[in-house]
Enzyme design. Structure first.
Site, mmCIF file in Angstrom:
data_model
loop_
_atom_site.group_PDB
_atom_site.id
_atom_site.type_symbol
_atom_site.label_atom_id
_atom_site.label_comp_id
_atom_site.label_asym_id
_atom_site.label_seq_id
_atom_site.Cartn_x
_atom_site.Cartn_y
_atom_site.Cartn_z
ATOM 1 N N GLY A 1 0.039 -10.818 -6.177
ATOM 2 C CA GLY A 1 0.756 -9.921 -5.285
ATOM 3 C C GLY A 1 2.268 -9.929 -5.443
ATOM 4 N N HIS A 2 2.766 -10.639 -6.414
ATOM 5 C CA HIS A 2 4.234 -10.756 -6.595
ATOM 6 C C HIS A 2 4.597 -10.415 -8.039
ATOM 7 C CE1 HIS A 2 8.271 -12.674 -6.253
ATOM 8 N NE2 HIS A 2 8.117 -12.322 -5.003
ATOM 9 N N PHE A 3 4.531 -9.351 -8.526
ATOM 10 C CA PHE A 3 4.292 -8.027 -8.001
ATOM 11 C C PHE A 3 3.160 -7.391 -8.793
ATOM 12 C CE2 PHE A 3 8.685 -8.933 -6.976
ATOM 13 C CZ PHE A 3 8.769 -8.545 -5.652
#
Length: 99
Positions: free
Chosen positions: A18-20
């Site tokens: 999720g990053h990114f």
């Protein structure tokens, strides 16, 4: 005296989730954690108290990048530089035992 260590942060490290999406980047807090851990290895024990006196993040770090962490004592604490190949990706100063 200068101390150096190397580490590769694997692509499956949880910080990348999720990053990114589509372009994973290692968060700065993980880079700081690597510097603190390296300093703990130099001192021979984990650091219970430390202060991040300064930190700059200069380039993004992607998955499976080999990082070289260089530590050296300075008048204001321990200076760290983190490299990916010959590029500095993060730099700063840590103070041990700070409140």
């Amino acid at each position: 005296m200068i101390h150096e260590s190397t580490i590769t942060v694997a692509a499956d490290h949880p910080a990348f989730a999720g990053h990114f999406p589509g372009r994973p980047i290692l968060p700065g807090v993980v880079l700081l954690g690597l510097a603190v851990r390296a300093l703990g290895n130099v001192s021979g024990h984990p650091l219970p108290r430390y202060e991040i006196a300064a930190a700059k993040f200069l380039r993004p770090v992607g998955p499976d990048t080999e990082l070289r962490i260089r530590l050296g004592e300075s008048a204001s604490g321990w200076r760290f530089d983190i490299f990916a190949a010959d590029d500095v990706v993060a730099t700063g100063t840590l103070r041990v035992g700070a409140p």
